[in-house]
Design a protein around this motif. Structure first.
Motif, PDB file in Angstrom:
ATOM      1  N   ASN A  80      -3.593  -3.665  -3.622  1.00 54.53           N
ATOM      2  CA  ASN A  80      -4.212  -4.101  -2.371  1.00 54.53           C
ATOM      3  C   ASN A  80      -3.188  -4.727  -1.431  1.00 54.53           C
ATOM      4  OD1 ASN A  80      -7.365  -3.943  -2.143  1.00 54.53           O
ATOM      5  ND2 ASN A  80      -6.942  -4.320  -4.294  1.00 54.53           N
ATOM      6  N   TRP A  84      -2.461  -3.400   2.414  1.00 53.16           N
ATOM      7  CA  TRP A  84      -2.525  -4.182   3.650  1.00 53.16           C
ATOM      8  C   TRP A  84      -1.182  -4.266   4.364  1.00 53.16           C
ATOM      9  CZ3 TRP A  84      -6.731  -5.344   6.172  1.00 53.16           C
ATOM     10  CH2 TRP A  84      -7.942  -5.380   5.488  1.00 53.16           C
ATOM     11  N   LYS A  88      -1.388   0.403   5.514  1.00 49.23           N
ATOM     12  CA  LYS A  88      -2.122   0.173   6.764  1.00 49.23           C
ATOM     13  C   LYS A  88      -1.173   0.029   7.953  1.00 49.23           C
ATOM     14  CE  LYS A  88      -3.944  -3.813   7.908  1.00 49.23           C
ATOM     15  NZ  LYS A  88      -3.554  -3.953   9.330  1.00 49.23           N
ATOM     16  N   ASN A  96      -7.363   0.950   8.224  1.00 41.41           N
ATOM     17  CA  ASN A  96      -7.940  -0.381   8.358  1.00 41.41           C
ATOM     18  C   ASN A  96      -9.430  -0.322   8.666  1.00 41.41           C
ATOM     19  OD1 ASN A  96      -7.896  -3.182   8.424  1.00 41.41           O
ATOM     20  ND2 ASN A  96      -7.527  -3.238  10.620  1.00 41.41           N
ATOM     21  N   LYS A 101     -11.377  -0.983   4.010  1.00 44.34           N
ATOM     22  CA  LYS A 101     -11.342  -2.431   4.101  1.00 44.34           C
ATOM     23  C   LYS A 101     -12.368  -3.045   3.156  1.00 44.34           C
ATOM     24  CE  LYS A 101     -12.357  -4.239   8.103  1.00 44.34           C
ATOM     25  NZ  LYS A 101     -12.262  -4.607   9.527  1.00 44.34           N
ATOM     26  N   SER A 104     -11.271  -2.712  -0.441  1.00 42.57           N
ATOM     27  CA  SER A 104     -10.183  -3.649  -0.717  1.00 42.57           C
ATOM     28  C   SER A 104     -10.709  -5.052  -0.967  1.00 42.57           C
ATOM     29  CB  SER A 104      -9.197  -3.658   0.458  1.00 42.57           C
ATOM     30  OG  SER A 104      -8.178  -4.605   0.249  1.00 42.57           O
TER      31      SER A 104
END
Length: 321
Positions: A80, A84, A88, A96, A101, A104
């Motif tokens: 994760n 991020w 992303k 995103n 999202k 995640s």
């Protein structure tokens, strides 16, 4: 104090993540990022052992359940983090959006709950209540992630009328034949208002005429009515260039019946704008040919090869009078 294994893990993790960020093919990127995440996970696991048990390692009575819960939770947290801060921001900024999202957030929550509970239990202990809470949290998160993925796909891609689309599974050759890419994976065939079909997850927006559905259902045995998924052969004609495609899908009788009844291209093609345009282009070409023929006929008339009567008859035929 760092040991050789820890140094090796951190170097491999950084190297794999770097290769994942620099690569051009999506599948290779994902593989490198997953390998890099695993290496970073093993590095963090070594740090955890040093902090909690010193340099003695795990006690001999350590349960496999504890090892699995802790290492898998660390791996989820690392992946994760990569999502991020790497995927992303560096690779695909549109990751995103939901459901990624949502997935995640739920997976991070489950990983933290699992690590807290099993760290509280300890490597040699086992408490049914704590393990049950972790299992419930994982099932809940999995279900919410599944719902978020399904709702996102349906709302973003598909129309409100469920009779306008069919969930399909295609073989590799068929997917490539109609424009699937690693980033745009085909799951649905959708019927447009004009009767044509398209694959909504492909960005090319190419429309096809579905002209034939060939399907023979299979059953688990000769004596039962338990139907198995069977091959559905779909004959498509690209409305842009008139190319013919025969693709293979997998489904059941209900899917094939819906494709046959609602998705086959209508016999009346007068409402298709592209076919109208193609027809108009053909008409213009024919008119140019007609004018050329009239010029040739007039030349033959002037040269005395044909009579005025012959010329008038041919002229009427060419002009459709």
């Amino acid at each position: 104090m760092f040991y050789f294994a820890e140094v090796l893990f951190i170097i491999l993790g950084i190297l794999f993540i770097h290769l994942g960020l620099q690569g051009t093919e999506w599948k290779k990127r994902i593989k490198f990022l997953f390998f890099g995440g695993f290496s970073i996970t093993m590095f963090l696991w070594s740090l955890y052992l040093h902090i909690t048990t010193g340099n003695t390692g795990l006690p001999d009575e350590t349960t496999p359940l504890f090892l699995f819960a802790m290492i898998s939770s660390l791996y989820v947290l690392v992946l994760n983090t990569i999502y991020w801060f790497a995927i992303k921001n560096k690779l695909y900024s549109n990751f995103n959006i939901s459901p990624y999202k949502t997935i995640s957030f739920y997976s991070i929550a489950v990983a933290l709950i699992t690590m807290f509970l099993f760290n509280w239990i300890g490597p040699t202990g086992y408490q049914f209540f704590s393990t049950l809470l972790t299992v419930i949290a994982i099932i809940f998160a999995f279900n919410m992630c599944r719902k978020s993925l399904l709702i996102w796909n349906l709302k973003l891609i598909l129309p409100d009328d469920p009779n306008k689309y069919v969930f399909i599974s295609l073989d590799n050759n068929s997917r490539k034949d109609i424009g699937e890419t690693p980033k745009h994976v085909i799951h649905f065939i959708m019927r447009m208002d004009d009767g044509s079909v398209r694959f909504p997850e492909v960005t090319s927006n190419v429309r096809y005429a579905l002209t034939n559905v060939n399907f023979t259902p299979r059953f688990t045995s000769h004596t039962t009515t338990n139907e198995q998924t069977s091959d559905i052969l779909l004959t498509l004609i690209n409305l842009n260039n008139s190319e013919k495609h025969i693709i293979k899908a997998v489904g059941e009788t209900a899917d094939a019946s819906l494709l046959k009844t609602a998705f086959l291209y209508p016999k009346d093609l007068n409402n298709d704008d592209e076919l109208k345009s193609a027809s108009n282009r053909n008409n213009l070409d024919n008119k140019h040919m007609d004018l050329d023929d009239l010029v040739k006929l007039k030349s033959l008339l002037d040269d005395g090869v044909i009579t005025q009567e012959d010329y008038d008859i041919k002229k009427k035929q060419i002009l459709g009078l």
